[in-house]
Design an enzyme around this catalytic site. Structure first.
Site, PDB file in Angstrom:
ATOM      1  N   ASP A  87       0.796  -1.229   0.000  1.00 40.79           N
ATOM      2  CA  ASP A  87       0.000   0.000   0.000  1.00 40.79           C
ATOM      3  C   ASP A  87       0.833   1.287   0.000  1.00 40.79           C
ATOM      4  OD1 ASP A  87      -2.597  -1.410   0.316  1.00 40.79           O
ATOM      5  OD2 ASP A  87      -1.599  -2.111   2.139  1.00 40.79           O
ATOM      6  N   ASP A 126      -6.359  -4.164  -5.690  1.00 42.12           N
ATOM      7  CA  ASP A 126      -6.045  -2.940  -4.933  1.00 42.12           C
ATOM      8  C   ASP A 126      -4.671  -2.372  -5.310  1.00 42.12           C
ATOM      9  OD1 ASP A 126      -7.500  -5.070  -3.705  1.00 42.12           O
ATOM     10  OD2 ASP A 126      -7.569  -4.003  -1.809  1.00 42.12           O
ATOM     11  N   THR A 132     -11.388 -14.201  -4.047  1.00 40.53           N
ATOM     12  CA  THR A 132     -11.715 -12.960  -3.336  1.00 40.53           C
ATOM     13  C   THR A 132     -11.474 -13.099  -1.849  1.00 40.53           C
ATOM     14  OG1 THR A 132     -13.343 -11.188  -3.195  1.00 40.53           O
ATOM     15  CG2 THR A 132     -14.170 -13.409  -2.787  1.00 40.53           C
ATOM     16  N   ARG A 143     -15.656  -2.121  -4.447  1.00 44.98           N
ATOM     17  CA  ARG A 143     -14.462  -1.310  -4.200  1.00 44.98           C
ATOM     18  C   ARG A 143     -13.295  -1.750  -5.081  1.00 44.98           C
ATOM     19  NH1 ARG A 143     -14.491  -1.313   0.848  1.00 44.98           N
ATOM     20  NH2 ARG A 143     -12.612  -2.398   1.519  1.00 44.98           N
ATOM     21  N   TRP A 188     -11.082   0.571  -7.437  1.00 48.76           N
ATOM     22  CA  TRP A 188      -9.600   0.634  -7.423  1.00 48.76           C
ATOM     23  C   TRP A 188      -9.053   0.471  -8.835  1.00 48.76           C
ATOM     24  CZ3 TRP A 188      -9.071   2.989  -3.291  1.00 48.76           C
ATOM     25  CH2 TRP A 188      -9.224   2.504  -2.002  1.00 48.76           C
TER      26      TRP A 188
HETATM   27  N1  GLY Z   1      -7.655  -3.944   1.195  1.00 51.05           N
HETATM   28  C1  GLY Z   1      -8.022  -2.692   0.677  1.00 51.05           C
HETATM   29  C2  GLY Z   1      -9.468  -2.481   0.726  1.00 51.05           C
HETATM   30  O1  GLY Z   1     -10.083  -2.834   1.733  1.00 51.05           O
HETATM   31  O2  GLY Z   1      -9.993  -1.937  -0.212  1.00 51.05           O
END
Ligand code: GLY
Length: 375
Positions: free
Chosen positions: A97, A152, A212, A224, A228
């Site tokens: 990250d 992500d 997933t 989400r 991303w």
């Molecule tokens: N692991 C990053 C998110 O929760 O989007």
């Protein structure tokens, strides 16, 4: 941006940003030097599991956005302080990250001051993230396992492009490009939806399957994750100007727009059975909406089609209009410490479900700031 916002939108967005400033100011007074991830019943401080420590850049990043909108010396001072607390993370090899952490903090700081030491931190963070590269398989491994690639990471790979371009390092650029190509080939689907995770054979590098952690199913479209990908490939296109990257972001955007509910806030997974109750059924994820809104505002500037530009902006602003409404903005809930309600972190682990989440706060603030500062 194709058009400016209406005066009603400007007022509503400025009001929401003023509220956001107040909530963050209260957070730093009540919990100094604390980097929360998600609320529990609206409170930031709790003993809940973190899963992974990835959100520090969002708190400091909001401070930089506040500084940009207001020019406030006080916000700059806080932003610098909270950014500095993250500096050691430039060497952190435990997370994937580092883009989230440094692009939202040291980059605006460097852009404002031009201090070369800040640039060194950004470049080191890019180099550290690149160490996650798996030669066999050609991807950056996720934090969970060497055989795992997460969607992500598309939001983090931009720091490797940044470091590669700024340090003039072709090896870094090659790693970043390979990761984008592998992600596109394995977990971005032809219809524009995305899987959360790809699993590879560590011996051969062969791609094995889509899986997933945070979505409904291996073959579903976790909202989400799609956001991303949309925003990630849009940022990557900003570095590469490669039409393939723009095409992927636009394919993600098409899926997003075609599947967005009529109230303009996504459910946590586009395949959730809405006849079932939350958390696995009809549970909104406001954070996914905020991320996609911010990404679509950028994509509206990048697309070559004026019609698509207008559509991306219209949908982005419709999502923001929904998120600044009383159903989502926490302004009318006096005890709620967050800004944006009805986000989701991790459904299966029951972490931060129907709560405020730090990335939802940041991308909401970022998107509103883009909208009010656009000329
Ligand atoms: N692991 C990053 C998110 O929760 O989007």
């Amino acid at each position: 941006m194709p058009e400016t916002i209406t005066s009603e939108q400007r007022q509503a967005y400025d009001t929401a940003l003023d509220f956001a400033e107040g909530q963050v100011a209260a957070l730093v007074v009540n919990h100094p030097d604390y980097f929360p991830i998600y609320t529990v019943e609206g409170k930031w401080r709790h003993p809940g599991e973190l899963w992974t420590d990835w959100t520090g850049g969002f708190l400091a990043g909001m401070m930089w956005r506040f500084q940009q909108r207001t020019g406030s010396a006080a916000w700059q001072e806080r932003a610098e302080h909270y950014s500095k607390l993250l500096e050691h993370r430039q060497h952190d090899r435990n997370v994937h990250d580092l883009g989230f952490i440094f692009l939202n903090t040291y980059r605006p700081w460097y852009q404002l001051t031009g201090d070369p030491q800040l640039q060194e931190v950004l470049i080191q963070a890019g180099r550290t993230l690149a160490m996650r590269f798996q030669e066999k398989g050609q991807y950056l491994r996720s934090f969970v396992a060497p055989e795992s690639l997460f969607i992500d990471i598309m939001m983090n790979v931009p720091i490797i492009f940044y470091a590669g371009q700024e340090a003039n390092d072709p090896a870094l650029l090659a790693v970043a490009l390979a990761h984008c190509d592998t992600t596109a080939r394995t977990i971005v689907r032809p219809d524009g939806s995305t899987a959360h995770e790809g699993i590879f054979d560590l011996e051969t590098g062969e791609f094995l399957r889509q899986t997933t952690h945070q979505g409904l199913r291996d073959d579903s479209a976790w909202a989400r994750g799609l956001a991303w990908s949309l925003y990630g490939y849009s940022q990557v296109y900003g570095f590469t100007q490669d039409a393939q990257h723009l095409e992927i972001a636009e394919r993600n955007a098409r899926y997003w727009i075609d599947h967005l509910p009529a109230d303009n806030v996504p459910y946590w997974d586009f395949d959730a059975d809405l006849t079932l109750p939350p958390p696995r059924g009809a549970q909104k994820d406001s954070s996914a909406g905020a991320i996609a809104a911010s990404g679509l505002l950028d994509l509206a500037r990048q697309t070559e089609s004026p019609d698509k530009a207008a559509e991306y902006q219209r949908v982005a602003l419709a999502m923001l209009d929904a998120l600044v409404s009383p159903a989502y903005l926490a302004a009318s809930d006096a005890g709620w410490e967050g800004i944006l309600k009805h986000g989701v972190y991790h459904t299966d682990k029951n972490l931060g479900v129907d709560e405020s989440v730090m990335w939802g706060e940041f991308f909401f603030v970022e998107a509103l700031t883009k909208a009010v500062m656009a000329r």
